[in-house]
Design an enzyme around this catalytic site. Structure first.
Site, short mmCIF file in Angstrom:
data_model
loop_
_atom_site.label_atom_id
_atom_site.label_comp_id
_atom_site.label_asym_id
_atom_site.label_seq_id
_atom_site.Cartn_x
_atom_site.Cartn_y
_atom_site.Cartn_z
N LYS A 34 8.51 0.24 -15.08
CA LYS A 34 8.86 -0.87 -14.04
C LYS A 34 7.69 -1.50 -13.55
CE LYS A 34 10.08 0.99 -9.69
NZ LYS A 34 9.49 0.28 -7.89
N SER A 35 6.67 -1.24 -12.80
CA SER A 35 4.71 -1.69 -12.72
C SER A 35 4.82 -2.43 -13.69
CB SER A 35 3.69 -0.57 -12.85
OG SER A 35 4.12 0.35 -12.13
N ARG A 39 4.41 -6.60 -12.94
CA ARG A 39 3.13 -7.89 -13.32
C ARG A 39 3.20 -8.49 -13.94
NH1 ARG A 39 1.97 -2.59 -10.90
NH2 ARG A 39 0.74 -2.26 -9.68
N GLY A 106 8.88 -2.15 -2.72
CA GLY A 106 7.40 -2.29 -2.35
C GLY A 106 6.67 -2.93 -3.00
N ARG A 134 8.28 0.08 6.15
CA ARG A 134 6.94 0.74 5.28
C ARG A 134 6.26 -0.02 5.74
NH1 ARG A 134 8.89 1.08 -0.97
NH2 ARG A 134 6.56 2.29 -1.17
N SER A 178 -4.12 3.45 -3.66
CA SER A 178 -2.78 2.82 -4.29
C SER A 178 -3.27 1.61 -5.03
CB SER A 178 -2.93 2.36 -2.38
OG SER A 178 -1.69 0.99 -3.21
N ASP A 326 4.54 9.29 -7.77
CA ASP A 326 5.71 8.94 -7.95
C ASP A 326 7.32 10.25 -8.69
OD1 ASP A 326 5.46 6.68 -6.39
OD2 ASP A 326 5.52 5.52 -8.34
N ARG A 398 14.63 8.01 -5.95
CA ARG A 398 14.05 9.57 -7.14
C ARG A 398 15.01 10.59 -6.29
NH1 ARG A 398 10.71 6.17 -10.78
NH2 ARG A 398 9.32 4.33 -9.69
#
Ligand code: DC
Length: 667
Positions: A34-35, A39, A106, A134, A178, A326, A398
């Site tokens: 996903k990350s 990107r 997010g 959030r 983060s 996560d 999740r």
């Protein structure tokens, strides 16, 4: 759409149960990281020339990023998991006509904040309900220092980015580890003159710096500091997205806790800033072997062999927390299946994810009978055996997937999970994959249980609810009354357990529903509705009902009523025993005097003359028998909504329950 239909549809879609008894073997892979997918779209758009992405994760979150970049004027075409981006260069984005919707993502909101903060046009980022609460102050603050002009209410979305002419390079000491904060600052830093540095207290995932370097930016990494030089010329790339370790983690735990598993998850990213879950599970005794370790465009990947293991509880080392941040929902499930105690501290960050993951996971584990304790910054979980129940994933993908796999691992138990609707945000193929592994996915028919003592109005309310929703109705008391009637007719005494059990096992009883007259109860071929309502029959029913084997013999008959589109189940133990997983449980009470009055009125209307005092005595005696018996005593389920109806009209009780349905079943 009427709410009746809405309830049925949402509930059917949103409540799942998994079950497995099969062996888990073979090789498979999980969808793209996903990350990296997020990107690849952002940097591909900012590059000169074309970027080809294969293995792109087509999840709702990543598609939100893709859509936003299209809205900002970038030409992107996608076919399956192949995406082609025609980069517009660092300064080629155009203002979007409308708001930019991040959905539940997010990552999209925080990374794109860095991008939009640096533009000379205005834009607005919005998100769904969960994303809108959030914390965004963590990116707003450093970006503002860089010269951004961002407006928001209480540092939460919607975020409005006002145009700026220049962004300044800064040295930012981030108070938290983060990757989203680091990336937001570094992405804004691409627009600055000079070098922007971000220093973190611990290393967070490094996909942004790795990929930026791959696209040709000048990136320097020194210890916990990452620096990027502004105004780079990014060049389009071919990106092969490896499988997401966060998605693979669910199947690692499934295999480790499963008694007969030996399989391989292929092509998984094992980036050292993300592999905490592997190290934690290995420390717990998990047999995870990395095979065929290789490098794929700067990202280390491996095939992970997963074998059944005897897990043991551990104290989770603090240095592994950022690289497993996560994965704690599924690590908590591993802890519940492990022997001994697992302790996590220093992970307060988990409270600010898609849900408060410490609370959501511990509430669920507690409900399933696991001995666990919530800490401000973590949890203590003692391994044990999970029981049945309906847990709530609270719309956190999740947490929902973690509970579902716990259900799949608990054969003999019925674990249903509500709040699964966001699974598609990260893992749209989740259900396809579990099905392919031979795990049955069931969407149970929803049940609303209405329990309480006699004379409380359950029957009337339940019939009204069934009519309103157009659902099936189970009057379980009528089943016990039918057995009582059969016993009386066969001159079997309430003390003759053996004969009663035999009668219960062979009861010739049918409920035929007729649009005009309601339910006709047919015993041995004869309608018995009126006979069942006699005081004598009720009295006898209350004497035969406490016999455990009688209850067991009548159990399946009651479960069989659970038919689409839904069931209203009225009785004493509907929520505690027969339909433990019901998504809504109601328990009605009223003081005995009020119930005696109601019963008196009812009997008078039927021309039966009895004294209120006698009825009160009867009710009190029956209450005592029903609530003091050893098997399935009359008590509210721990998750039941108790409504005292003493002072309420039928309409008021009905309205209250409709309110509960809207609140708890319509999600
Ligand atoms: O709800 P009712 O009055 O029709 O029930 C008759 C009796 O049956 C009651 O005294 C207790 C018993 N009963 C039970 O034990 N479990 C149920 N689910 C329903 C009824």
């Amino acid at each position: 759409m009427s709410w009746t239909k809405f309830v049925a549809e949402i509930d059917a879609k949103d409540v799942f149960r998994l079950n497995t008894t099969t062996q888990l073997n073979g090789r498979f892979t999980v969808p793209g990281d996903k990350s990296i997918s997020h990107r690849s779209i952002i940097f591909g758009a900012l590059a000169e020339g074309e970027t080809r992405v294969s293995g792109f994760l087509r999840s709702e979150d990543c598609l939100a990023t893709l859509q936003i970049m299209q809205d900002l004027g970038v030409d992107i075409t996608a076919a399956g998991d192949e995406v082609l981006i025609s980069g517009v260069g660092l300064h080629g984005l155009k203002a979007s006509a409308g708001e930019l919707d991040c959905g539940n993502a997010g990552t999209a909101m925080r990374l794109l904040s860095g991008l939009l903060a640096a533009q000379n046009f205005s834009s607005t980022l919005v998100g769904d309900e969960s994303l809108s609460i959030r914390p965004m102050g963590r990116v707003i603050r450093p970006l503002t220092t860089m010269g951004a002009n961002i407006t928001s209410d209480n540092d939460t979305a919607p975020l409005r980015f006002n145009p700026v002419n220049a962004i300044h390079a800064i040295n930012y000491n981030s108070p938290i580890a983060s990757a989203q904060v680091k990336s937001a600052v570094l992405i804004a830093g691409l627009y600055a003159d000079g070098k922007t540095n971000v220093t973190e207290p611990k290393k967070s995932r490094d996909h942004t710096e790795t990929m930026l370097a791959g696209f040709g930016a000048e990136v320097e990494v020194e210890g916990l500091t990452v620096g990027v030089k502004g105004q780079p010329q990014l060049q389009g790339q071919n990106i092969q997205v490896p499988a997401d370790i966060s998605s693979a983690a669910f199947f690692m735990v499934l295999g480790l806790c499963h008694p007969k598993a030996d399989f391989i998850i292929e092509n998984v990213s094992i980036n050292p800033t993300r592999d905490g879950v592997i190290k934690i599970l290995q420390a717990m005794g998990g047999k995870l072997t990395l095979e065929n370790v290789r490098d794929q465009a700067g990202e280390p990947v491996a095939d992970i062999r997963v074998q059944s293991s005897e897990l043991k509880g551990i104290e989770i080392p603090h240095d592994l927390i950022p690289s497993a941040i996560d994965e704690f929902p599924i690590i908590f499930i591993a802890a519940a299946f492990a022997s001994g105690q697992t302790k996590l501290t220093g992970a307060e960050e988990l409270r600010h994810k898609e849900s408060d993951r410490i609370k959501v996971m511990l509430d669920g584990l507690n409900l399933l009978g696991i001995d666990c304790e919530e800490l401000a910054d973590g949890a203590i979980i003692k391994g044990g055996t999970l029981g049945s129940g309906m847990v709530d994933g609270h719309g956190d993908h999740r947490c929902a997937m973690s509970f579902l796999l716990a259900g799949a691992l608990s054969s003999g138990q019925e674990i249903s999970v509500r709040g699964c609707h966001n699974i598609g945000t990260s893992f749209p193929e989740f259900f396809d994959l579990v099905t392919a592994l031979g795990i049955a996915v069931k969407q149970p028919v929803p049940v609303i249980t209405v329990d309480g003592p006699s004379g409380v109005g359950k029957g009337t309310i339940s019939a009204l609810l069934a009519k309103e929703l157009d659902w099936h109705l189970l009057d379980s008391g009528a089943i016990y009354r039918s057995l009582a009637l059969k016993a009386m007719k066969s001159t079997v005494k309430a003390t003759d357990e053996e004969r009663l059990i035999e009668l219960a096992e062979h009861l010739d009883l049918t409920f035929s529903v007729d649009g005009k007259t309601g339910t006709n109860i047919i015993l041995d071929g004869t309608p018995v509705n009126a006979e069942l309502r006699s005081e004598a029959c009720g009295e006898m029913a209350s004497k035969v009902a406490p016999i455990p084997a009688v209850r067991a013999a009548l159990m399946q008959r009651q479960k069989d009523f659970q038919q689409t589109p839904g069931l209203i189940a009225d009785g004493r133990d509907m929520g505690t025993v027969v339909f433990k997983s019901a998504p809504l449980k109601v328990f009605l009470t009223a003081n005995p005097k009020e119930r005696a009055k109601r019963r008196h009125k009812q009997l008078q209307e039927q021309g039966v003359d009895v004294k209120i005092r006698d009825l009160l005595e009867d009710i009190e005696a029956r209450d005592y028998r029903d609530s003091s018996r050893k098997v399935a005593p009359l008590v509210p389920a721990s998750d039941a909504h108790v409504i005292d109806t003493s002072e309420l009209s039928i309409d008021e009780v009905f309205a209250k329950i409709i309110g509960l349905i809207e609140q708890h079943i319509k999600i």
